[in-house]
Every structure is written in structure tokens, then in C-alpha cells.
Scaffold this active site. Structure first.
Site, PDB file in Angstrom:
ATOM      1  N   GLU A  91       0.755  -1.051   0.120  1.00 44.05           N
ATOM      2  CA  GLU A  91       0.087  -0.194   0.027  1.00 44.05           C
ATOM      3  C   GLU A  91       0.815   1.198   0.108  1.00 44.05           C
ATOM      4  O   GLU A  91       1.980   1.384   0.428  1.00 44.05           O
ATOM      5  CB  GLU A  91      -0.904  -0.024   1.249  1.00 44.05           C
ATOM      6  CG  GLU A  91      -1.864  -0.966   1.071  1.00 44.05           C
ATOM      7  CD  GLU A  91      -2.532  -1.164   2.531  1.00 44.05           C
ATOM      8  OE1 GLU A  91      -2.859  -0.211   3.116  1.00 44.05           O
ATOM      9  OE2 GLU A  91      -2.915  -2.163   3.107  1.00 44.05           O
ATOM     10  N   GLU A 176       9.153  -2.587   8.075  1.00 45.81           N
ATOM     11  CA  GLU A 176      10.176  -2.009   9.048  1.00 45.81           C
ATOM     12  C   GLU A 176      11.246  -1.794   8.293  1.00 45.81           C
ATOM     13  O   GLU A 176      12.108  -2.225   7.735  1.00 45.81           O
ATOM     14  CB  GLU A 176      10.245  -2.970  10.069  1.00 45.81           C
ATOM     15  CG  GLU A 176      11.624  -2.597  11.245  1.00 45.81           C
ATOM     16  CD  GLU A 176      11.558  -1.118  11.433  1.00 45.81           C
ATOM     17  OE1 GLU A 176      10.280  -0.636  12.099  1.00 45.81           O
ATOM     18  OE2 GLU A 176      12.196  -0.439  11.397  1.00 45.81           O
ATOM     19  N   LEU A 229       7.146   4.477  20.064  1.00 45.81           N
ATOM     20  CA  LEU A 229       7.134   4.277  21.075  1.00 45.81           C
ATOM     21  C   LEU A 229       5.955   3.377  21.862  1.00 45.81           C
ATOM     22  O   LEU A 229       6.226   1.955  22.332  1.00 45.81           O
ATOM     23  CB  LEU A 229       7.461   5.388  21.903  1.00 45.81           C
ATOM     24  CG  LEU A 229       8.313   5.086  23.238  1.00 45.81           C
ATOM     25  CD1 LEU A 229       9.484   4.404  22.931  1.00 45.81           C
ATOM     26  CD2 LEU A 229       8.277   6.252  24.013  1.00 45.81           C
ATOM     27  N   HIS A 230       4.924   3.843  21.872  1.00 49.88           N
ATOM     28  CA  HIS A 230       3.623   3.381  22.324  1.00 49.88           C
ATOM     29  C   HIS A 230       3.315   2.969  23.833  1.00 49.88           C
ATOM     30  O   HIS A 230       2.162   2.240  24.015  1.00 49.88           O
ATOM     31  CB  HIS A 230       3.231   1.954  21.228  1.00 49.88           C
ATOM     32  CG  HIS A 230       3.410   2.398  19.837  1.00 49.88           C
ATOM     33  ND1 HIS A 230       2.848   3.554  19.481  1.00 49.88           N
ATOM     34  CD2 HIS A 230       3.622   1.680  18.822  1.00 49.88           C
ATOM     35  CE1 HIS A 230       3.073   3.640  18.018  1.00 49.88           C
ATOM     36  NE2 HIS A 230       3.482   2.523  17.841  1.00 49.88           N
ATOM     37  N   ASN A 313      -6.507   3.175  15.096  1.00 48.77           N
ATOM     38  CA  ASN A 313      -7.452   2.822  14.115  1.00 48.77           C
ATOM     39  C   ASN A 313      -7.765   1.237  14.225  1.00 48.77           C
ATOM     40  O   ASN A 313      -6.918   0.293  14.390  1.00 48.77           O
ATOM     41  CB  ASN A 313      -6.934   2.611  12.602  1.00 48.77           C
ATOM     42  CG  ASN A 313      -6.607   4.196  12.182  1.00 48.77           C
ATOM     43  OD1 ASN A 313      -7.436   4.883  12.355  1.00 48.77           O
ATOM     44  ND2 ASN A 313      -5.453   4.527  11.776  1.00 48.77           N
ATOM     45  N   CYS A 356      -3.302   1.198   8.770  1.00 47.66           N
ATOM     46  CA  CYS A 356      -2.449   0.799   7.628  1.00 47.66           C
ATOM     47  C   CYS A 356      -2.588  -0.733   7.663  1.00 47.66           C
ATOM     48  O   CYS A 356      -2.507  -1.416   8.462  1.00 47.66           O
ATOM     49  CB  CYS A 356      -1.083   1.000   8.315  1.00 47.66           C
ATOM     50  SG  CYS A 356      -0.288   2.371   8.114  1.00 47.66           S
TER      51      CYS A 356
END
Ligand code: SAH
Length: 365
Positions: A91, A176, A229-230, A313, A356
Site C-alpha cells: 500500500e 520495518e 514508542l507506544h 485505528n 495501515c
């Protein structure tokens, strides 16, 4: 398989053209069209019609073709599902923003990282993309903006709706990038040289591959680095990002701070806001409680960073929930109170394929 003329060197293209019994100058004309992202030969207006036909039968322009193209209702976002020559799908997203035209590029077909909130990794890694396959994504977006209009680079300011140049690249699509560093660097060198996209308008996003960040540092180009990071602790981060078992959060941040200080660039931190439903069906905050905000602030204190807060999302296959808008703002307020620059990322093109990786995934079902 048909040869891909975009992958030819100038002398290979010249030979190809001469072998077809054509004058050499045709190869220059074809190269110009290839550099503009021509999807096939029929659009090459300055070639005779029978030649265009002949070329369409015997060769391919770019190393990928559009399978699906979706446009958001506000017309600001176009999402492409692209097929590579071996049938793998990727994509790519074109975003028309107030500061310019930005393309989100995939660096791998699929992904091996296994992050628990992400759709791109659900089918695993297929393979690395070549520099040309990444460059061709940008050219596909460029063609969408400009088509066959022969113009010099736009003199209009970035962000002017009539400016039809790609001005920004973000390597934030599937994959990645720092597991494919050499090819990503090759691609970016080319985008900088051929499309005149300055380093400051290029961003590479990583889940935190420390040796890859060091490689970027040695490469020495002043691009922007974004760290996904998250979570503010190793314990929590390891529950959602398996890569954290290999590279600890502190080491990732140290390498990233070093990069941003060397290049005098603001470091971008990406932080998805995740919730989980409890047995009563209520959404409990997973990584965005006030305590997490404090922990995150301590990690980033005094550094030149911008925290991008990303409301999650939803991905059907993933067991998370999006926190309420209020919770998102509360988390942001706490960071601001602690002196951390932060903004909430505007979601783009939510009506055309949500998260994504969803487009490719749904096409495989
Ligand atoms: N592998 C790289 C680049 C691809 S991911 C990286 O990890 O940075 C690009 C960004 O999208 C990352 O910050 C990623 O964490 C985020 N992302 C992945 N799935 C998402 C989802 N379902 N909702 C919102 N953001 C998501």
C-alpha cells in the site's frame, strides 16, 4: 515476464530501443516518461502510436501496477493498493496537506515485527522492497498529482492546492524500514537527487531497531526520525511490541536522541492510544492512564521531541479498543502540563481503508 524498463540503466534502455529498430533518442523520451511515473506506454504522447502499442505488448514501465485506488470523500487522501511483479501487494498513500503533498511509502511486503495492534504484520513478512519499488510508489503518487502534464517543478508554495509536486516522503507504510536499511537509503538518495526532495522533508519511522538507527546516523543525512514508542515502560511495551525483547526502550531512545542531536532535528515519537474492553464492555485505558503520561514525560524530559498521539485505528483481528476523545485529550493535557510538545495526529482517509495494512489484508481474504 515482460521486462521493466524503469529498472534499466540508461545504456540498457538505449540498447533495448535500438534492438527494436528505433533511433536512440527514443530512449531519452521514454526515460523522461518513466521518471514522471507513467503507468504504461499509451500515455507517452510524443511516441508514434504504433510504437506505443508495440512497447505495451513487449514491456512494462514501472515495477508495480495499481490494483485499486481509493479516494477519501474530502479528496485530500488517495490510497493505492499496488501489485509488485511477483504478485505481492503493498500500500501507498498520498496525502494533500496544508504544508505540501506527502507520500507514505511501504518498505517491505508484509512485516515480521508482530506488533499486537497492527494489521500490516498479520500475514508475516513476505520480502524486502527494492529501492526502485519504493521509488515507484512515490512516482505513482506524482503521476496522480501531475499526470501527463509536462511542467517544470512547481513554483507555487508547498501546500498551495495547485502545487502538484510530491514535497514530503514518510517511510511509514507497511514494513520495518530499518530491517531493509540499505535499500531504504538507496531509495532516499534517489528521491533526493531525482525529485529534489530535501532531507528535512523526509521521515523514517521505526519500531526501534537500534543498529539501524546507528546506521542512519552514520549515513549522515539530516532526515527526520520517528520512533514508534507506544508505551513508557519495558514491561508494558513488551506486551504489545515483541521487538522490545530485543532492543530495550532506553537503548532505543538513547540511539534516537543521539540521531536527533547529531542532525539537530526534532525527534518524533509516535504513540498510539490503546484501550481494552473489560468484561462489562467498558473501555479501559491500556497505555494512556495519567501514570503512563507521567512516565512518558520523565523519559522525554528536556529533549527536543514532538509526541504524535495517534488514536488507534481499529483492526478487526486485534483485541484492542479506541479510548474516548476525552481520554485522548486528558492524556495530551498531562503531557503538555509536563512541558512535552505534543499533538494529536489528524486521521486521514479513514473512510478508505481504516488502518495501515487493512487494504492489502482485505484483498487477500
Ligand atoms: N515499522 C515502522 C513503520 C510502519 S508503522 C514503525 O513501526 O514505525 C507506521 C506507524 O503506524 C507506527 O507508528 C505504527 O505503530 C502505527 N500503526 C500501526 N497500526 C496502527 C493502527 N491500527 N492504528 C494507528 N496506528 C497504527
Amino acid at each position: 515476464m515482460k521486462p521493466i524498463l524503469f529498472n534499466f540503466t540508461d545504456s540498457e534502455l538505449e540498447k533495448y530501443v535500438v534492438d527494436l529498430g528505433l533511433p536512440k533518442f527514443r530512449s531519452k523520451q521514454i526515460r523522461e516518461w518513466l521518471q514522471r511515473g507513467a503507468p504504461d506506454f499509451s500515455v507517452m504522447k510524443n511516441l508514434p502510436e504504433d510504437l506505443r502499442k508495440k512497447l505495451d505488448e513487449s514491456a512494462q514501465t514501472l515495477p508495480l501496477k495499481i490494483v485499486k485506488k481509493l479516494e477519501s470523500t474530502d479528496k485530500q487522501t488517495t490510497k493505492f493498493l499496488l501489485e509488485l511483479n511477483d504478485g505481492e501487494q503493498i500500500e501507498c498513500v498520498l496525502m494533500r496537506t496544508t504544508y505540501g503533498n506527502s507520500v507514505c511509502v511501504s518498505s517491505q511486503a508484509g512485516c515480521a515485527m508482530g506488533c499486537k495492534f497492527c494489521a500490516s504484520t498479520l500475514l508475516g513478512l513476505k520480502r524486502n522492497l527494492t529501492p526502485n519499488e519504493m521509488f515507484a510508489q512515490v512516482l505513482t503518487a506524482q503521476w496522480e498529482l501531475r499526470g501527463d502534464r509536462f511542467e517544470k517543478k512547481s513554483i507555487l508554495p508547498n501546500g498551495d492546492p495547485n502545487n502538484n509536486d510530491v514535497s514530503h516522503i514518510v517511510v511509514m507504510g507497511t514494513g520495518e524500514p530499518l530491517r531493509n536499511t540499505e535499500n531504504v537509503i538507496g531509495f532516499l538518495e534517489r528521491a533526493n537527487k531525482d525529485l529534489n526532495i530535501s532531507w528535512r522533508r523526509i521521515t523514517v519511522s521505526t519500531c526501534g531497531i537500534v543498529p539501524g538507527i546507528k546506521e542512519l546516523n552514520e549515513w549522515g543525512r539530516p532526515i527526520n526520525l520517528a520512533i514508534s514508542l507506544h508505551a513508557p515502560t519495558n514491561e508494558l511495551r513488551s506486551t504489545i511490541m515483541p521487538i522490545n525483547n530485543m532492543f530495550k526502550l532506553e537503548d532505543v531512545l538513547d540511539a534516537a536522541f543521539e540521531f536527533s542531536e547529531t542532525h539537530n532535528r526534532q525527534l518524533m515519537i509516535e504513540y498510539i492510544l490503546l484501550g481494552k474492553r473489560n468484561t462489562d464492555g467498558e473501555v479501559e485505558l491500556y497505555n494512556c492512564t495519567p501514570e503512563h503520561a507521567d512516565q512518558l514525560s520523565k523519559l522525554l524530559h528536556g529533549k527536543n521531541v514532538m509526541v504524535n498521539l495517534i488514536p488507534w485505528n481499529s483492526v478487526d483481528e486485534r483485541d484492542f479498543a479506541s479510548p474516548s476523545g476525552n481520554a485522548v485529550h486528558r492524556f495530551q493535557d498531562m503531557l503538555i502540563k509536563n512541558g512535552i510538545h505534543t499533538r494529536i495526529r489528524r486521521e486521514r482517509g479513514n473512510d478508505i481503508g481504516s488502518a495501515c495494512g487493512q487494504l492489502r489484508l482485505n484483498n487477500k481474504k
